[in-house]
Motif scaffolding. Sequence first.
Motif, PDB file in Angstrom:
ATOM      1  N   GLU A   1       1.183  -1.357   0.203  1.00 22.72           N
ATOM      2  CA  GLU A   1      -0.110   0.337  -0.035  1.00 22.72           C
ATOM      3  C   GLU A   1       1.163   1.978   0.367  1.00 22.72           C
ATOM      4  OE1 GLU A   1      -2.833   2.577  -0.516  1.00 22.72           O
ATOM      5  OE2 GLU A   1      -3.512   0.583  -0.570  1.00 22.72           O
ATOM      6  N   ALA A   2       1.469   1.128   0.563  1.00 21.94           N
ATOM      7  CA  ALA A   2       2.926   2.384   0.946  1.00 21.94           C
ATOM      8  C   ALA A   2       3.669   2.063  -0.702  1.00 21.94           C
ATOM      9  CB  ALA A   2       4.142   2.734   2.110  1.00 21.94           C
TER      10      ALA A   2
ATOM     11  N   HIS B   1       2.409   1.548  -3.234  1.00 21.40           N
ATOM     12  CA  HIS B   1       0.959   1.916  -4.456  1.00 21.40           C
ATOM     13  C   HIS B   1       1.483   3.702  -4.715  1.00 21.40           C
ATOM     14  CE1 HIS B   1      -2.850   2.370  -6.567  1.00 21.40           C
ATOM     15  NE2 HIS B   1      -3.106   2.646  -5.041  1.00 21.40           N
ATOM     16  N   GLN B   2       1.039   3.539  -2.895  1.00 19.39           N
ATOM     17  CA  GLN B   2       0.865   5.280  -2.760  1.00 19.39           C
ATOM     18  C   GLN B   2       2.030   6.155  -3.728  1.00 19.39           C
ATOM     19  OE1 GLN B   2       0.264   6.675   1.014  1.00 19.39           O
ATOM     20  NE2 GLN B   2      -2.058   5.084   0.569  1.00 19.39           N
ATOM     21  N   GLN B   3       4.034   5.688  -3.648  1.00 14.90           N
ATOM     22  CA  GLN B   3       4.586   6.317  -3.879  1.00 14.90           C
ATOM     23  C   GLN B   3       4.219   6.665  -5.588  1.00 14.90           C
ATOM     24  OE1 GLN B   3       6.491   7.626  -2.346  1.00 14.90           O
ATOM     25  NE2 GLN B   3       5.313   7.872  -0.377  1.00 14.90           N
TER      26      GLN B   3
ATOM     27  N   ALA C   1       1.694   7.118  -7.648  1.00 15.66           N
ATOM     28  CA  ALA C   1       1.381   7.432  -8.163  1.00 15.66           C
ATOM     29  C   ALA C   1       1.836   8.840  -8.732  1.00 15.66           C
ATOM     30  CB  ALA C   1       0.736   8.603  -6.727  1.00 15.66           C
TER      31      ALA C   1
ATOM     32  N   ARG D   1      -3.592  -1.334  -7.635  1.00 14.76           N
ATOM     33  CA  ARG D   1      -3.243  -0.030  -9.138  1.00 14.76           C
ATOM     34  C   ARG D   1      -5.122  -0.379  -9.377  1.00 14.76           C
ATOM     35  NH1 ARG D   1       0.471   3.073 -10.639  1.00 14.76           N
ATOM     36  NH2 ARG D   1      -0.065   3.160 -13.001  1.00 14.76           N
TER      37      ARG D   1
END
Length: 252
Positions: free
Chosen positions: A76-77, A79-81, A83, A108
């Motif tokens: 999850e961490a 995945h956020q990066q 972006a 994603r």
Amino acid sequence: MTAPSTGTNPWLRRYHAAGADSVSLVCFPHAGGSAGYFHPFSAALAPEVGVVAVQYPGRQDRYAEPPFEDLGELAEAIHQQLAALSGPLAFFGHSMGASVAFEVARLRELGGAGAPLMLFASGRRAPGTRRPGPVGPLDDAAVLAQMKGLGGAHTGLLENPELAELVLPAARSDYRAVAGYTCPPGTVIHSPITVLTGADDPLTTADEADAWRHHTTGPCTVHTFPGGHFFLEPESGAVLATVSGILARLGT
């Protein structure tokens, strides 16, 4: 080694410049590994492919940060990066990194960011496979013994007690994350999957590698190379030819 270009993002490392229209190959390290493991990939694939290596917390320049012990939270961490990246993406994960890459690809898709062009799953059995026996080595002696037994370029460093002590905190947490990871039956992504496996890898049998096909709605192919768990190193030329050839055929 060329200093990585990180900007203000400690998670994502670029070691070589790539063309403006090139695909970004996001690379996820193995348990105890770091972004620098993929420096040779970056050098070989640039400028046609821009390698973006993920640096997990708890190692090298992120040593002071606590490492994750939950694979889903790590995914999850990351995945956020991701972006922050633009343009087409493909994923490459080795060992634990293959499981992390699969989970990031799934996130994603769920978040509407779109499926990666390809997921390269290297040195890891399919997420839905299970093995009997203990969930994994969690104490320091067992972690070190397994890391040494699997071979790889890092093995010599582990013979040095001071260097081993630096590696152990992150490796221990990574092993716990892998041991606690479960993938619900029927979990799939839409990205095609290319499986890379070593013929003598004790952690992945031929059937376990082939079982990745149950986790995609697209095509899945398996490429078997001579060697054990870290076949990527002696077979780097063949592996890179396979990766670059597949990305080229995808129109990237």
